[in-house]
Design a protein around this motif. Structure first.
Motif, PDB file in Angstrom:
ATOM      1  N   ALA A 168     -57.883  81.012  42.739  1.00  0.00           N
ATOM      2  CA  ALA A 168     -58.241  80.965  44.159  1.00  0.00           C
ATOM      3  C   ALA A 168     -57.793  82.229  44.872  1.00  0.00           C
ATOM      4  O   ALA A 168     -58.506  82.761  45.735  1.00  0.00           O
ATOM      5  CB  ALA A 168     -57.624  79.737  44.817  1.00  0.00           C
ATOM      6  N   THR A 190     -60.828  84.099  46.912  1.00  0.00           N
ATOM      7  CA  THR A 190     -60.891  83.774  48.336  1.00  0.00           C
ATOM      8  C   THR A 190     -60.576  85.000  49.183  1.00  0.00           C
ATOM      9  O   THR A 190     -60.117  86.019  48.681  1.00  0.00           O
ATOM     10  CB  THR A 190     -59.903  82.648  48.697  1.00  0.00           C
ATOM     11  OG1 THR A 190     -58.576  83.037  48.311  1.00  0.00           O
ATOM     12  CG2 THR A 190     -60.274  81.347  48.006  1.00  0.00           C
ATOM     13  N   GLN A 194     -57.820  82.934  53.980  1.00  0.00           N
ATOM     14  CA  GLN A 194     -57.933  81.566  53.489  1.00  0.00           C
ATOM     15  C   GLN A 194     -56.631  81.104  52.838  1.00  0.00           C
ATOM     16  O   GLN A 194     -55.991  81.853  52.098  1.00  0.00           O
ATOM     17  CB  GLN A 194     -59.071  81.456  52.462  1.00  0.00           C
ATOM     18  CG  GLN A 194     -60.453  81.565  53.074  1.00  0.00           C
ATOM     19  CD  GLN A 194     -61.542  81.415  52.031  1.00  0.00           C
ATOM     20  OE1 GLN A 194     -61.959  82.386  51.414  1.00  0.00           O
ATOM     21  NE2 GLN A 194     -61.988  80.192  51.825  1.00  0.00           N
ATOM     22  N   ILE A 232     -54.595  78.811  50.155  1.00  0.00           N
ATOM     23  CA  ILE A 232     -54.976  78.448  48.788  1.00  0.00           C
ATOM     24  C   ILE A 232     -54.123  77.331  48.205  1.00  0.00           C
ATOM     25  O   ILE A 232     -54.072  77.162  46.991  1.00  0.00           O
ATOM     26  CB  ILE A 232     -54.944  79.691  47.858  1.00  0.00           C
ATOM     27  CG1 ILE A 232     -53.556  80.350  47.863  1.00  0.00           C
ATOM     28  CG2 ILE A 232     -56.016  80.684  48.243  1.00  0.00           C
ATOM     29  CD1 ILE A 232     -53.420  81.494  46.873  1.00  0.00           C
ATOM     30  N   LEU A 282     -57.835  73.823  49.453  1.00  0.00           N
ATOM     31  CA  LEU A 282     -58.941  74.103  48.538  1.00  0.00           C
ATOM     32  C   LEU A 282     -59.823  72.879  48.352  1.00  0.00           C
ATOM     33  O   LEU A 282     -61.048  72.986  48.257  1.00  0.00           O
ATOM     34  CB  LEU A 282     -58.401  74.576  47.187  1.00  0.00           C
ATOM     35  CG  LEU A 282     -57.654  75.919  47.192  1.00  0.00           C
ATOM     36  CD1 LEU A 282     -57.080  76.212  45.815  1.00  0.00           C
ATOM     37  CD2 LEU A 282     -58.568  77.049  47.643  1.00  0.00           C
ATOM     38  N   THR A 318     -61.945  72.647  51.487  1.00  0.00           N
ATOM     39  CA  THR A 318     -62.920  73.730  51.619  1.00  0.00           C
ATOM     40  C   THR A 318     -64.023  73.656  50.575  1.00  0.00           C
ATOM     41  O   THR A 318     -65.206  73.780  50.903  1.00  0.00           O
ATOM     42  CB  THR A 318     -62.211  75.094  51.514  1.00  0.00           C
ATOM     43  OG1 THR A 318     -61.197  75.172  52.511  1.00  0.00           O
ATOM     44  CG2 THR A 318     -63.194  76.238  51.702  1.00  0.00           C
ATOM     45  N   TYR A 319     -63.649  73.439  49.309  1.00  0.00           N
ATOM     46  CA  TYR A 319     -64.621  73.542  48.227  1.00  0.00           C
ATOM     47  C   TYR A 319     -65.166  72.195  47.751  1.00  0.00           C
ATOM     48  O   TYR A 319     -66.272  72.131  47.213  1.00  0.00           O
ATOM     49  CB  TYR A 319     -64.008  74.296  47.041  1.00  0.00           C
ATOM     50  CG  TYR A 319     -63.763  75.750  47.349  1.00  0.00           C
ATOM     51  CD1 TYR A 319     -64.782  76.687  47.244  1.00  0.00           C
ATOM     52  CD2 TYR A 319     -62.515  76.191  47.782  1.00  0.00           C
ATOM     53  CE1 TYR A 319     -64.566  78.017  47.548  1.00  0.00           C
ATOM     54  CE2 TYR A 319     -62.285  77.526  48.094  1.00  0.00           C
ATOM     55  CZ  TYR A 319     -63.319  78.436  47.976  1.00  0.00           C
ATOM     56  OH  TYR A 319     -63.115  79.755  48.290  1.00  0.00           O
TER      57      TYR A 319
END
Length: 725
Positions: free
Chosen positions: A242, A246, A250, A252, A257, A260-261
């Motif tokens: 990450a 990223t 951002q 991590i 995460l 976000t993902y």
């Protein structure tokens, strides 16, 4: 257009104020009308100002006007989804938008509802299973053993993995199902005996041929190790991945995460421990502990292929697999090993420094006048009163708060005309040593082995450099009293320290990347690069360069990659701005390919929006498009420095991996203990120290085959001070 706006840096027309501008606006219809009928302006001074600043007038007007921009977006693209507002928190925190962060905050009852909603979602959506029977354990062990790889996470009762009891282990082999194996929860729920869990898991965890995926690998490996298990076969760390893919702003951590993902909220430590005022995770009920921990492993498994694909797409797969992941294992071994600290010696130094501080305060008393009570020499306000009110010394500059500054630069200047500022400088230096190191270092000693186990981060420095914390051992001073602190760091019995450091690594990187002929030749022929630079700067034969000239050459060599300006150099060397500019111009004249390389880096950064190191680490630099000159120059400096410093950091990482591999295969008693940017500190058995010294030197010098040689210098000694350069 006429008056401008100083707050927005819009110039307007110098010499025309609000009253004159109002008169002109009433007389003319527009700027175009004004300049078409300029002869009708009666006041000569106003007319001259308008004539000389026509460009500024039109520029100022244009800066005020709203501009229309075709951005090819529809109303649907801009629809606001309130449920996704919470995902903006990392950006708000990065930009310090306090009011927006406050808006995202929830009341206690809302937080409770959020917690319950998360719990219900996890129960409804996934199979998160608590393993509490021998049958479940056997089935899980078989699943792990026959899998193509699995995610693993640990829970402990302390943030220090070397001092923490292993409370539980979470595991996941496929999306949708994850397991939590409790070990030492203090609740009344049934748990399997530790011996049974070790018997089932040890052969699997220690099998390096079964791939394991983790988030922040080192922490969990240290947790396992301090609790009697070794975790081998780690192939993917989502934290490290990450960090590579990223953007700088951002966050991590695993929770962010996941949001976000994967667009899924995870339970937080605050929700499962702190809100219930529990002493630690061991007191969490097993059903909640399972939802919290098993989902950690589950989300790690789901993130792994996403980041794997991103690494491939962005050309960083080799950087990840050949440098960062192997390095994480080197760092794990370093952190596990630790370094011995002689606490008794630290205490002696502390007594001595404390006495020195008291002596300085006593020497200052005659200068205090009617001041009552002890003065705090770390207080800018009190020091300012002493220097500028009592002693009547001339103020040099103001701080950001408007008071007269008493920083190091000011004190150094004032020390030339009065003894007190010099005493304050010494006091502050000694006080920092005492508070930062002498008072603090003993608190970090592990009671089980008498060692300090610093933590190294691969993800906290944008250039890719390693950072040391808890405590930071990369900042232990290498001169003055700070050097004495290094005396307290010692090898284990029968061992010696070997220090090895790369010579002028970033300049060698610069020579290779720029392929500047003069710079390459200096290194290829083993010349003193600082003397050679000075010789060219001062048009002096190399053998006649003075020490002062060499120091200027050295300062420019090491600073050119940090965006050194003529003003900065003039301040550093206490020379005129004109001379400083001349030196920098002559530097680029003697190394023209360096200047061309820098320009190429900037152009590529503008084209791509990011800069890359030699091995492909990316750093996005949005400020490279800034119109503001100061911000643009800072972005330019960051871009150039990232390539040089980041590439040098990668060379050191490759060196660490190679040295560690040699030790593992040929000298298992030797250890890398510390990394201080371009330097390694190694512990080796005394009887083979010369052999290992040669091995370390040869290994570091041969990690790359470049057009410029790498040079590593080595030293052997009985403590860290003895091997400091």
């Amino acid at each position: 257009g006429l008056v401008g706006d100083t707050s927005d840096n819009i110039p307007g027309v110098p010499g025309i104020g609000k009253k004159t501008a109002t008169d002109l606006v009433q007389q003319f219809d527009s700027l175009e009308d004004l300049y078409a009928r300029l002869d009708e302006v009666k006041k000569a001074g106003t007319k001259k100002a308008l004539e000389e600043n026509k460009d500024k007038a039109f520029l100022s007007r244009d800066l005020f006007l709203l501009q229309y921009y075709a951005y090819n977006r529809s109303a649907d693209d801009l629809a606001f989804d309130a449920s996704r507002w919470k995902y903006a928190r990392p950006l708000f925190e990065e930009l310090n938008f306090k009011s927006l962060i406050a808006e995202l905050g929830t009341a206690v009852q809302d937080a409770a509802r959020s917690f319950e909603q998360k719990v219900q979602y996890l129960r409804d959506t996934y199979q998160l299973i608590t393993v509490t029977t021998p049958e479940q354990l056997t089935a899980l062990a078989h699943e792990l053993k026959t899998s193509s790889g699995f995610a693993v996470d640990t829970e402990g009762d302390s943030l220090n993995p070397l001092l923490s009891d292993l409370v539980g282990i979470s595991l996941c082999t496929k999306p949708g199902v994850a397991y939590y194996v409790p070990l030492t929860h203090t609740t009344s729920s049934a748990q399997l005996p530790r011996e049974l869990i070790d018997e089932a898991f040890k052969p699997i965890f220690e099998n390096e041929h079964i791939p394991k995926y983790l988030h922040h690998t080192k922490f969990d490996q240290l947790m396992f190790s301090s609790n009697g298990m070794e975790l081998r076969g780690v192939t993917f760390d989502t934290l490290i991945a990450a960090n590579l893919v990223t953007r700088d702003w951002q966050r991590i951590n695993l929770k962010e995460l996941s949001s976000t993902y994967l667009e899924e909220e995870m339970l937080t430590f605050q929700e499962v421990v702190k809100q219930f005022k529990l002493p630690n995770f061991a007191h969490t009920e097993l059903d909640i502990a399972t939802l919290y921990s098993a989902f950690d492993a589950h989300q790690t498994l789901r993130l792994m292929p996403l980041f794997q694909k991103m690494l491939e797409t962005e050309g960083m797969e080799d950087l990840f697999t050949k440098i960062e992941m192997p390095l994480s294992q080197v760092l794990y071994r370093m952190e596990k090993e630790g370094i011995l600290l002689d606490v008794g010696l630290i205490k002696q130094l502390n007594v001595h420094i404390t006495s020195e501080l008291e002596t300085i305060l006593a020497k200052l008393e005659p200068f205090m006048g009617e001041h009552t009570g002890p003065i705090n020499l770390n207080s800018p306000k009190q020091v300012g009163e002493l220097l500028f009110e009592k002693l009547k010394l001339p103020p040099k500059k103001k701080s950001s708060k408007g008071a007269y500054s008493t920083d190091q630069e000011v004190l150094t200047e004032l020390a030339k005309i009065h003894p007190v500022p010099g005493m304050i400088i010494t006091y502050r230096e000694l006080f920092k040593l005492k508070s930062t190191y002498l008072d603090a270092l003993p608190t970090y000693v592990n009671p089980h082995d008498g060692k300090i186990h610093t933590s190294y981060s691969q993800t906290s420095v944008a250039t890719g450099r390693l950072a040391s914390s808890d405590p930071n051992l990369q900042n232990i001073p290498a001169s003055g009293y700070g050097l004495e602190i290094r005396t307290a760091f010692k090898p284990q019995a029968g061992h010696v320290f070997i220090a090895a450091d790369y010579s002028q690594i970033e300049l060698r990187v610069l020579a290779h990347l720029s392929q500047d002929r003069n710079l390459l030749n200096a290194f290829l022929h083993g010349h003193d690069i600082h003397a050679e630079t000075a010789a060219r700067l001062f048009d002096t034969p190399l053998d006649q360069v003075t020490h002062e000239q060499r120091q200027i050459g050295k300062r420019i060599n090491f600073s050119i990659l940090y965006g050194l300006t003529p003003y900065g150099l003039s301040q550093d060397l206490d020379i005129s701005f004109k001379d400083a500019k001349l030196y920098i111009d002559k530097y680029f004249a003697q190394y023209p390919a360096v200047s061309r390389w820098m320009d190429e880096v900037i152009e590529q950064t503008k084209e791509k929006g990011y800069v890359q190191t030699f091995w492909g680490r990316r750093r996005y630099i949005p400020a490279i498009y800034e119109k503001n000159r100061a911000l643009y120059e800072e972005a330019r400096r960051v871009a150039i420095n990232t390539v040089a410093q980041g590439t040098a950091a990668e060379i050191m990482k490759l060196g660490m991996i190679a040295v560690d591999k040699h030790f593992t295969q040929n000298h298992p008693q030797a250890r890398i203990l510390l990394q201080i940017h371009d330097e390694l500190l190694v512990s080796a058995p005394h009887e083979v120290s010369s052999e290992i010294e040669s091995l370390v030197k040869d290994t570091l010098e041969s990690v790359v085959s470049w057009s410029v040689p790498l040079v590593a210098s080595t030293r052997i000694g009985a403590n860290w001070k003895d091997v400091s350069k």
